[in-house]
Write an enzyme that holds these catalytic residues in place. Structure first.
Site, PDB file in Angstrom:
ATOM      1  N   GLY A   1       6.674  18.100  18.641  1.00 34.58           N
ATOM      2  CA  GLY A   1       5.209  18.118  18.618  1.00 34.58           C
ATOM      3  C   GLY A   1       4.709  19.550  18.627  1.00 34.58           C
ATOM      4  CG  ASP A   2       1.136  20.334  20.806  1.00 36.85           C
ATOM      5  OD1 ASP A   2       1.929  19.616  21.468  1.00 36.85           O
ATOM      6  OD2 ASP A   2      -0.084  20.408  21.038  1.00 36.85           O
ATOM      7  CD  GLU A   3       5.505  19.110  25.170  1.00 31.02           C
ATOM      8  OE1 GLU A   3       4.804  18.776  26.134  1.00 31.02           O
ATOM      9  OE2 GLU A   3       6.662  18.681  24.972  1.00 31.02           O
TER      10      GLU A   3
ATOM     11  CG  LEU B   1       0.820  25.021  19.638  1.00 27.95           C
ATOM     12  CD1 LEU B   1       0.908  24.971  18.121  1.00 27.95           C
ATOM     13  CD2 LEU B   1       0.990  26.439  20.142  1.00 27.95           C
TER      14      LEU B   1
END
Length: 491
Positions: free
Chosen positions: A401-403, A360
């Site tokens: 996280g944002d993965e 993201l």
């Protein structure tokens, strides 16, 4: 008075002796089946006067047919001096006030040139009732044994309830067996399992636990409320069962019935209901055995509950080990397994998988500016939107996280993977709203294909990860294919 034998009138003395016998003594003509002599006990036990009996035909008293009487008399003749003993018969007195079992011994004699049958009949009601009670107890012991075996082998309460009902019919000799439990949030009892006769009756009968309702004043409702067995020896005359008399009378042959509560943690959770064609089928010993059966059922339910909690804990632990706690998406462990399965099936299906690493763009800025709670909301909303774009058999996973990672199944050409990536990018253009605040989150996507970019899960994941960094370094909000040095523009 004579010192030896009878007095001056031996015949009178002999008659008085026979009249004092506790057994019925009767003499009938062998051919006509008419009574020639009956003692006083016969009159007392049958309720008929002496002259009434002497004018009667044997069939009028015993309710046997002419053929049955002739067959019995012939057996007595063939038996000789030892006589012939009939199977016990259930007989009623004249006014039907006396009912009992009688066992008769018949002997053929020739007296004064006349062929007669001498009958000595003895009441054996206590013996028959004891034998029947012992037989019932033996059957219930067998049913208890079958129920205990079912407890060992059953894997669910539904399976156990049905096995117990079946055992009560097949081994216990009952006419009807049913297991009932209260419906959630209601005073009505629901049928959980049943065996034997009367299913159509049990399925339509309304049974309650509320004593204020007529449906709650029966055996089942009372047993459930009091936590104690409830019994009737004459179902169709019992005022407690009046509400169901019309329903039962024409459909079943219930004489006696009993309901035994299933107790757990000191309160009733259900009831076992049994019916029999016999009166007085539920004596103290039988009820004791049924209470034991109910106790074993309660123990089994407790074990099922413990097993269910253990299984739920195990499933929860497995879920937490394979899914992201925030989004509910598969995590790295599950994704690796699913990718391995997809690769293994290529030889069989010919369909190849693709991997897409998604990051993201500028998510850290949202997290820092709005806090982790808002950031978590953005992750949840974004993951939901991406899931909507994908086909049902594609897999969206979160690594942390944002993965995110997408496992795209059944890729026959590179262009198919590209089209999926473009759908994901298009979906991210619309802002997600968290607590009334809109957030636009773009994506950087790296794509790897099997087998061009790797034949093992770790190789494909690494290739897609590197491609994602290419997409991010070259402008973000785009995709890149593994091995390319520049991002691919969206057409």
């Amino acid at each position: 008075m004579a010192k030896d034998g009878f007095g001056k009138d031996p015949e009178r003395d002999f008659r008085e002796l026979l009249d004092s016998s506790p057994d019925c003594v009767l003499v009938t003509d062998y051919d006509t089946h008419r009574y020639l002599y009956v003692n006083h006990t016969s009159c007392v036990m049958t309720g008929y006067g002496l002259q009434e009996l002497l004018s009667m035909h044997v069939s009028e008293l015993t309710l046997q047919s002419e053929a049955e009487i002739r067959e019995t008399y012939e057996r007595a003749r063939q038996a000789g001096e030892r006589g012939y003993t009939e199977e016990p018969q259930l007989l009623l007195s004249k006014d039907r006030s006396r009912r009992g079992w009688w066992e008769s011994n018949l002997r053929f004699k020739v007296i004064g040139g006349q062929e007669v049958i001498v009958i000595v009949s003895r009441e054996v009601t206590p013996r028959i009732l004891a034998e029947r009670a012992a037989s019932r107890a033996t059957k219930i012991y067998a049913a208890l044994s079958s129920a205990n075996e079912a407890i060992i082998h059953s894997s669910s309460s539904e399976e156990l309830f049905q096995a117990v009902c079946d055992a009560a019919i097949e081994s216990g000799g009952m006419t009807t067996a049913a297991m009932l439990m209260p419906a959630p949030g209601s005073d009505l009892m629901e049928l959980q399992a049943m065996a034997g006769k009367g299913r159509d009756t049990m399925e339509v009968a309304v049974i309650s636990t509320d004593p204020q309702r007529p449906e709650g004043r029966g055996l089942i409702g009372k047993a459930f409320r009091t936590g104690k067995p409830s019994i009737t020896d004459d179902y169709l005359q019992d005022t407690r069962t009046t509400h169901w008399h019309t329903l039962v009378r024409d459909r079943t042959q219930i004489r006696s019935a009993a309901s035994v509560p299933i107790i757990r943690h000191g309160r009733s959770v259900g009831a076992l209901y049994l019916c029999s064609r016999e009166r007085r089928a539920f004596d103290e010993e039988i009820i004791g055995l049924l209470v034991r059966m109910a106790g074993n059922l309660s123990f089994a339910l407790q074990n099922f509950e413990h097993e269910e909690k253990r299984r739920e804990a195990e499933e929860r632990a497995h879920y937490l080990a394979t899914h992201c706690g925030l989004t509910g998406l598969p995590n790295r462990n599950l994704l690796t397994d699913l990718l391995g399965q997809a690769i293994a099936s290529v030889g069989r299906t010919g369909h190849r998988p693709a991997i897409m690493f998604i990051d993201l763009d500028r998510f850290k800025e949202i997290n820092d500016a709005w806090g982790h709670d808002t950031g978590d909301g953005v992750l949840q909303k974004t993951s939901g939107r991406l899931r909507e774009v994908l086909r049902e058999h594609d897999v969206l996973a979160r690594l942390g996280g944002d993965e995110f990672v997408v496992l795209v199944q059944n890729i026959d050409h590179q262009d198919h993977a590209v089209r999926v990536a473009e759908k994901l990018l298009a979906a991210s253009k619309e802002p997600v709203v968290v607590e009334g605040q809109p957030f636009t989150v773009t994506l950087s996507i790296g794509i790897s294909l099997y087998p061009e970019h790797g034949i093992h899960p770790t190789d494909l994941m690494k290739a897609a990860d590197l491609a994602m960094y290419v997409a991010k370094d070259k402008g973000k909000a785009t995709w890149a294919l593994s091995g390319e040095g520049r991002p691919q523009a969206i057409q």
